[in-house]
Motif scaffolding. Structure first.
Motif, short mmCIF file in Angstrom:
data_model
loop_
_atom_site.label_atom_id
_atom_site.label_comp_id
_atom_site.label_asym_id
_atom_site.label_seq_id
_atom_site.Cartn_x
_atom_site.Cartn_y
_atom_site.Cartn_z
N LEU A 146 0.82 -1.21 0.00
CA LEU A 146 0.00 0.00 0.00
C LEU A 146 0.85 1.26 0.00
N LEU A 147 1.96 1.24 0.72
CA LEU A 147 2.78 2.44 0.88
C LEU A 147 3.99 2.48 -0.04
N CYS A 148 4.22 1.42 -0.78
CA CYS A 148 5.35 1.41 -1.72
C CYS A 148 4.82 1.70 -3.12
N GLY A 149 4.53 2.96 -3.37
CA GLY A 149 3.95 3.34 -4.65
C GLY A 149 4.98 3.91 -5.60
N ILE A 150 6.08 3.21 -5.77
CA ILE A 150 7.21 3.75 -6.51
C ILE A 150 7.16 3.43 -8.00
N LEU A 151 6.37 2.45 -8.40
CA LEU A 151 6.46 1.93 -9.76
C LEU A 151 6.15 3.00 -10.81
N GLY A 152 5.01 3.67 -10.70
CA GLY A 152 4.68 4.69 -11.68
C GLY A 152 5.54 5.94 -11.57
N PRO A 153 5.68 6.52 -10.38
CA PRO A 153 6.50 7.73 -10.25
C PRO A 153 7.96 7.56 -10.64
N ILE A 154 8.55 6.38 -10.40
CA ILE A 154 9.96 6.21 -10.74
C ILE A 154 10.15 6.19 -12.25
N LYS A 155 9.17 5.69 -12.99
CA LYS A 155 9.26 5.73 -14.45
C LYS A 155 9.14 7.16 -14.95
N ALA A 156 8.21 7.90 -14.36
CA ALA A 156 8.08 9.31 -14.74
C ALA A 156 9.34 10.08 -14.38
N TYR A 157 9.90 9.78 -13.22
CA TYR A 157 11.11 10.47 -12.78
C TYR A 157 12.28 10.16 -13.72
N ALA A 158 12.41 8.89 -14.11
CA ALA A 158 13.52 8.51 -15.00
C ALA A 158 13.42 9.20 -16.35
N SER A 159 12.21 9.48 -16.80
CA SER A 159 12.05 10.16 -18.09
C SER A 159 12.19 11.67 -17.96
N GLU A 160 12.00 12.21 -16.77
CA GLU A 160 12.08 13.66 -16.58
C GLU A 160 13.46 14.14 -16.18
N VAL A 161 14.28 13.24 -15.66
CA VAL A 161 15.59 13.63 -15.17
C VAL A 161 16.61 13.75 -16.30
N CYS A 162 16.19 13.48 -17.53
CA CYS A 162 17.11 13.50 -18.66
C CYS A 162 16.44 14.18 -19.85
#
Length: 250
Positions: A146-162
């Protein structure tokens, strides 16, 4: 205007107008100055995603023995039935919280979402290894998902950091780290579960690892997640997406 004069366009072709405080403009300026591949940021993303995905499959090598030791099944044939609920609790939590975590990441930023997810791995994965009852195992796994919601945001982050030309590389690193975690996680669970019986020269039955035979693999994964949490300090903070202004009806 004089006759024959050509009016200049309001916006020159190829020119972008940046508005002060605009998160998209700020992100464009960051990526404009960083022309190369952000290897260091990609490494941090890879490590964080790897450690967050380790608990997903790590319990399955010893789940049968854990359910048997919790003595919840009245007969051996029922162990698989009870083990299924423990295994599904994590994914039920992930399914329930996936969309809210995406909304949270859009409003408050990707980095807070990533850090909360890593913290949940440290806390609830450790508590799962210390489970003394069947319901404690289900609740800790459910809260972990429930509290490990990293899957979607980490993909968005990886595409935004570059920059755009490196976005495919960033997203592929997220996928590869999760795949590697699905290999390493079960290996950690299989090698380190019940250490007092497997490695009696190193762990005694009276030690904490003898009293909690499934704590060691969870502790190792939580320690790796803690190291990933330290790596989160160096993750660049990307601007969040503000809510749209309210529309005033006439």
């Amino acid at each position: 205007m004089a006759a024959g004069a050509v009016a200049a366009p309001l916006l020159a072709k190829g020119r972008r107008v940046c508005k002060e405080g605009c998160p998209g403009c700020r992100l464009d300026q960051i990526n404009k100055t960083n022309t190369g591949v952000p290897y260091l940021n990609f490494f941090y993303v890879w490590v964080v995603c790897l450690c967050a995905a380790l608990p997903i499959q790590s319990l399955f090598p010893y789940l049968y023995f854990m359910i048997r030791d919790l003595k919840v099944a009245k007969q051996e044939e029922d162990i698989g039935f009870y083990a299924g609920f423990v295994g599904a609790a994590y994914f039920l939590g992930r399914t329930t919280s996936a969309v809210p975590w995406g909304m949270f990441a859009d409003k408050y930023g990707r980095k807070p979402c990533i850090m909360i997810s890593i913290l949940s791995v440290i806390v609830f994965n450790t508590l799962f290894g210390l489970s003394t009852t069947y319901w404690m195992a289900i609740i800790t796994r459910g809260l972990l998902g429930l509290l490990c919601g990293i899957l979607g945001p980490i993909k968005a982050y990886a595409s935004e950091v570059c920059r755009k030309e490196h976005q495919a590389l960033g997203i592929s690193l997220v996928t590869s780290s999760r795949s590697i975690a699905l290999i390493i996680g079960p290996a950690i669970g299989g090698f380190l579960a019940r250490p007092a019986k497997k490695y009696p020269n190193l762990f005694s039955e009276e030690s904490i690892f003898g009293r909690f035979p499934y704590f060691l693999p969870c502790l190792v994964i939580s320690a790796l997640a803690a190291a990933a949490g330290v790596a989160c300090i160096w993750l660049p903070v990307l601007p969040s997406i503000p809510p749209p202004p309210p529309q005033i009806s006439m």
